[in-house]
Design a protein around this motif. Structure first.
Motif, mmCIF file in Angstrom:
data_model
loop_
_atom_site.group_PDB
_atom_site.id
_atom_site.type_symbol
_atom_site.label_atom_id
_atom_site.label_comp_id
_atom_site.label_asym_id
_atom_site.label_seq_id
_atom_site.Cartn_x
_atom_site.Cartn_y
_atom_site.Cartn_z
ATOM 1 N N ARG A 382 -42.131 34.656 -66.578
ATOM 2 C CA ARG A 382 -43.015 36.047 -67.243
ATOM 3 C C ARG A 382 -44.896 35.055 -66.886
ATOM 4 N N ARG A 383 -45.370 34.496 -67.261
ATOM 5 C CA ARG A 383 -46.880 34.610 -67.526
ATOM 6 C C ARG A 383 -47.539 33.974 -66.299
ATOM 7 N N ALA A 384 -46.201 33.815 -64.821
ATOM 8 C CA ALA A 384 -47.354 33.818 -63.694
ATOM 9 C C ALA A 384 -46.996 35.364 -62.792
ATOM 10 N N TRP A 385 -46.742 35.679 -63.613
ATOM 11 C CA TRP A 385 -46.201 37.089 -63.095
ATOM 12 C C TRP A 385 -46.736 38.450 -63.508
ATOM 13 N N GLY A 386 -46.877 38.470 -64.926
ATOM 14 C CA GLY A 386 -47.313 39.213 -65.785
ATOM 15 C C GLY A 386 -45.854 40.240 -66.237
ATOM 16 N N ASP A 387 -44.810 39.779 -65.728
ATOM 17 C CA ASP A 387 -43.801 40.865 -65.900
ATOM 18 C C ASP A 387 -42.308 40.097 -66.292
ATOM 19 N N ASP A 388 -41.824 40.551 -66.564
ATOM 20 C CA ASP A 388 -40.278 40.104 -67.518
ATOM 21 C C ASP A 388 -39.029 39.386 -65.761
ATOM 22 N N PRO A 389 -38.902 38.125 -65.753
ATOM 23 C CA PRO A 389 -38.170 38.160 -64.529
ATOM 24 C C PRO A 389 -36.837 38.946 -64.945
ATOM 25 N N VAL A 390 -36.359 38.796 -62.814
ATOM 26 C CA VAL A 390 -34.826 39.771 -63.430
ATOM 27 C C VAL A 390 -34.480 38.523 -62.247
ATOM 28 N N HIS A 391 -33.093 39.064 -62.247
ATOM 29 C CA HIS A 391 -31.583 37.917 -61.446
ATOM 30 C C HIS A 391 -31.106 39.007 -60.539
ATOM 31 N N ALA A 392 -31.589 38.194 -59.694
ATOM 32 C CA ALA A 392 -30.862 38.373 -58.331
ATOM 33 C C ALA A 392 -29.944 37.445 -57.576
#
Length: 461
Positions: A382-392
């Motif tokens: 989240r810190r690195a990309w500014g958004d909540d991570p998704v699961h794939a």
């Protein structure tokens, strides 16, 4: 000399350190990507060893002094390295990537020579630059970000023959102490799409089967004997036609399929990534995640039959096909292979008995995602990309993941990295985006800091 850096605490400090590392990191990535380290039969082993030497040099330059090598039969060297934990209560993290690459394929399809790293808009193009040399540099960049003194202990495993497969796949459980850790980052994956932080939490298993039809002692004239003489190719094609239903879904009884609970590509994104021709429908029904990751896929990956250009007017006496089956992450691949073999052996296309030979299998994997490492990773991405991570998930298998998980069953397994679904890995014009490289580096460095903090007395468990 190791790259000097101050241990980051405020958010702005770590971002600034990573941004300051990027130019040198990209330059070193180009050096590594210029080496044609193809660990396939028929290719010179010298470039593989050259890539190994450069990775060792870069690790030493990042402050790592404990570097070893694992040599197994018919296997390129595996680089091992370690950094001791800074305090007795600090956790240990295993970092994995590989320095070998796929062959370039038809070089005429490349816009620039595959082993001449070339700057493109927003990134760099070269064979293996995303899969997986960018991820090697993410690990080295994380070491540089902490001046060679990370807040956790590290075990590094940089493999030299991942793409072709080797004796290393099954090695870790035979020497578990060498891979001891609390969590591991398998950097051989990446984001669902550029800019979408992604944790890969499942991998499909795999199984191979060869099926063949023998009908005549030799080919016979199609005019004189066709219509009664049993055609092996027709029998084989009729058998292959039973493997899917009218929608294109796999029709073999006993193969597990479930809806995918995470995030998946939209259909237009998938069409673009897969290069589906306009007007051609996709196979199967249901969600893409279910079709690609949480259910079976059957592909005819090889067919022995007369070629169109050289085929004679004759009834075919023998035909053979190799099938690749991908299975649900939690299905035993041996069980799935047995189901496919049963299906084929029951068939009698035009009364012809088929010969069915099972081949190799590889297990899938599904990660537990409720532990402290996953909490730290979600915060870091989240810190690195500014958004909540998704699961794939990944439809491809990474056999070593199961080996490492078996060696260290208590460790959390995290899969993320600098690749993305549009990077053309294994295809022409493979590329890595500078933004994805920067994001993966920041995410890994932030993860190490977050995970260390969670293990300190009073930290979040």
């Amino acid at each position: 000399m190791p790259h000097e850096a101050t241990t980051p605490e405020p958010a702005s400090t770590l971002e600034a350190i990573v941004d300051g590392l990027m130019d040198d990191l990209c330059a070193d990535l180009k050096r590594l990507a210029a080496i044609p380290s193809i660990a396939f039969p028929g290719f010179s082993p010298e470039p593989v060893l050259q890539a190994r030497d450069l990775v060792v040099e870069l690790l030493r330059g990042a402050g790592v002094s404990e570097i070893g090598e694992l040599n197994l039969p018919d296997t390129a060297p595996v680089i091992t390295a370690s950094v001791p934990p800074p305090t007795p209560d600090a956790p240990t993290v295993l970092l994995y990537a590989h320095y070998d690459v796929q062959p370039p394929g038809d070089e005429h399809l490349w816009d620039s020579p595959p082993f001449e790293p070339t700057d493109i808009d927003g990134g760099i193009r070269a064979r293996g630059i995303a899969d997986c040399k960018a991820n090697v540099m993410v690990h080295i960049g994380a070491l540089r970000a902490f001046g060679g003194r990370p807040p956790v202990g590290l075990n590094l495993v940089i493999e030299g023959q991942e793409e072709y497969g080797s004796a290393f796949d099954a090695y870790p459980p035979t020497d578990p102490d060498a891979f001891a850790c609390d969590a591991m980052v398998i950097a051989d994956t990446g984001n669902l799409r550029p800019g979408t932080p992604t944790l890969t939490t499942a991998l499909r298993g795999t199984a191979d089967v060869v099926v063949e039809a023998h009908t005549l002692q030799a080919a016979v004239h199609s005019g004189a004997y066709g219509g009664a003489a049993p055609d092996a190719l027709l029998a084989l094609l009729k058998a292959l036609g039973t493997l899917h239903d009218v929608h294109g879904d796999v029709a073999v009884e006993g193969l597990r399929r479930e809806p995918w609970p995470g995030t998946a590509l939209a259909e237009d994104e998938f069409r673009a990534v897969a290069g589906v021709r306009e007007g051609t429908p996709l196979l199967g029904s249901g969600g893409l995640g279910e079709r690609l990751w949480n259910g079976p896929a059957l592909t005819v990956v090889g067919l022995d039959a007369p070629s169109v250009d050289r085929g004679a007017s004759a009834v075919v006496p023998h035909a053979r096909a190799r099938l690749n089956l991908r299975v649900h992450p939690r299905q035993d691949p041996q069980q799935a292979q047995d189901a496919l073999v049963r299906h084929l052996r029951r068939l009698r296309p035009f009364g012809v008995t088929l010969t069915v030979t099972p081949g190799d299998t590889g297990p899938g994997y599904e990660a537990a995602t409720d532990g402290p490492a996953y909490r730290a990773a979600r915060a870091a991405l989240r810190r690195a990309w500014g958004d909540d991570p998704v699961h794939a998930a990944s439809g491809g298998s990474i056999p070593l993941v199961n080996g490492l998980a078996a060696a260290v069953p208590g460790a959390e397994v995290l899969l993320f990295g600098a690749e993305d679904n549009l990077c053309n890995l294994h295809g022409p014009n493979e590329r890595v985006l500078r933004s994805e490289l920067r994001g993966a580096l920041l995410a890994e460095a932030a993860f190490l800091a977050e995970y260390a903090a969670a293990h300190r007395p009073g930290g979040a468990a």
